[in-house]
Each structure stands twice: as structure tokens, then as C-alpha cells.
Scaffold this motif. Structure first.
Motif, mmCIF file in Angstrom:
data_model
loop_
_atom_site.group_PDB
_atom_site.id
_atom_site.type_symbol
_atom_site.label_atom_id
_atom_site.label_comp_id
_atom_site.label_asym_id
_atom_site.label_seq_id
_atom_site.Cartn_x
_atom_site.Cartn_y
_atom_site.Cartn_z
ATOM 1 N N ASN A 46 66.095 83.633 -4.520
ATOM 2 C CA ASN A 46 66.101 83.713 -3.058
ATOM 3 C C ASN A 46 67.316 84.462 -2.506
ATOM 4 O O ASN A 46 67.645 84.355 -1.321
ATOM 5 C CB ASN A 46 66.030 82.309 -2.457
ATOM 6 C CG ASN A 46 64.640 81.720 -2.555
ATOM 7 O OD1 ASN A 46 63.809 81.946 -1.679
ATOM 8 N ND2 ASN A 46 64.362 80.999 -3.635
ATOM 9 N N ILE A 92 70.507 84.049 -3.156
ATOM 10 C CA ILE A 92 71.659 83.180 -2.905
ATOM 11 C C ILE A 92 72.508 83.157 -4.174
ATOM 12 O O ILE A 92 71.981 83.002 -5.273
ATOM 13 C CB ILE A 92 71.193 81.748 -2.529
ATOM 14 C CG1 ILE A 92 70.316 81.784 -1.278
ATOM 15 C CG2 ILE A 92 72.387 80.818 -2.351
ATOM 16 C CD1 ILE A 92 69.521 80.500 -1.033
ATOM 17 N N LYS A 130 69.188 79.479 3.992
ATOM 18 C CA LYS A 130 69.586 80.817 3.580
ATOM 19 C C LYS A 130 71.112 81.004 3.516
ATOM 20 O O LYS A 130 71.665 81.933 4.103
ATOM 21 C CB LYS A 130 68.959 81.864 4.511
ATOM 22 C CG LYS A 130 67.444 81.833 4.508
ATOM 23 C CD LYS A 130 66.872 82.910 5.370
ATOM 24 C CE LYS A 130 65.383 82.963 5.469
ATOM 25 N NZ LYS A 130 64.536 82.146 4.717
#
Length: 122
Positions: free
Chosen positions: A104, A106, A82
């Protein structure tokens, strides 16, 4: 005072002619904590290069120095960390991983870690 960014270098090498070697040195000069994964063990600027995808906490940035065709083996590992962002250095651009990053939460960044550090954009 600037915030230090714990950085994972994937494709790390203790070969002084490799950009990952230069990046680790420059990251350490800027006092960032560095974790390094490569295809063989070594040490650069006091940073041990491991060959294993070990769990690491608090990674801010993943910077890539591996060919896109080798990256799929790292997808789940990178996403599990993460990180806030993934830097795709020249030659590592990969639309599939960039889309997975976005999906996600990111930030994918197509840039050169060395240039970012030299211009205070890291």
C-alpha cells in the motif's frame, strides 16, 4: 526547522512503566501532534487515549505498541489512514502487516520510537 510528524500511537497506556507512555511523552516533548488508541481511556502528556478506531487526517507515522497477534484487528484501520510509515517497535514485528504496508505504499520500519527520537532520526 524540522517537520513535525503527526503520530498515531496504537497500544497507548497511561501506565508510566509502559513504553507507549514514554513514547507519547517524548513525542510531545519534540512537539509532534499525537493521537493515541489503547484498550482503556486515559490521558498522557495532555493527549487523550481513546479506545475507538476513529478517522484521523494527516497521520504521518503509526507507531505500534501491541502484540502482533492483536494487530490484525487494526490492519484495515491503519491502511485507511495512509500513513507514510509504520514503526514496529521491539516485540511488535509482523511480516504480514509489513507486507501489507509495502503493498500500500507505506514504509515499514523496525525500530524503537524512543531511540529514533533521542538520536534525531524520527
Amino acid at each position: 526547522m524540522k517537520a513535525l510528524k503527526k503520530t498515531l500511537v496504537i497500544g497507548a497506556s497511561d501506565n508510566p512503566s509502559r513504553y507507549s507512555f514514554l513514547a507519547i511523552n517524548k513525542l510531545r516533548q519534540h512537539q509532534h501532534e499525537v493521537v493515541a488508541i489503547g484498550n482503556k481511556k486515559g490521558t498522557v502528556a495532555g493527549v487523550d487515549i481513546t479506545t475507538e478506531m476513529e478517522p484521523v487526517d494527516d497521520i504521518d507515522t503509526v507507531t505500534l505498541y501491541i502484540n502482533p497477534r492483536l494487530q490484525p484487528a487494526y490492519y484495515n484501520y491503519i491502511l485507511s489512514l495512509k500513513p507514510r510509515r509504520i514503526i514496529f517497535n521491539p516485540g511488535t514485528e509482523n511480516t504480514e502487516l509489513q507486507q501489507l504496508a509495502v503493498d500500500n505504499g507505506i514504509q515499514p520500519v523496525e525500530a524503537c520510537t524512543l531511540v529514533m527520537l533521542s538520536t534525531n532520526q524520527y
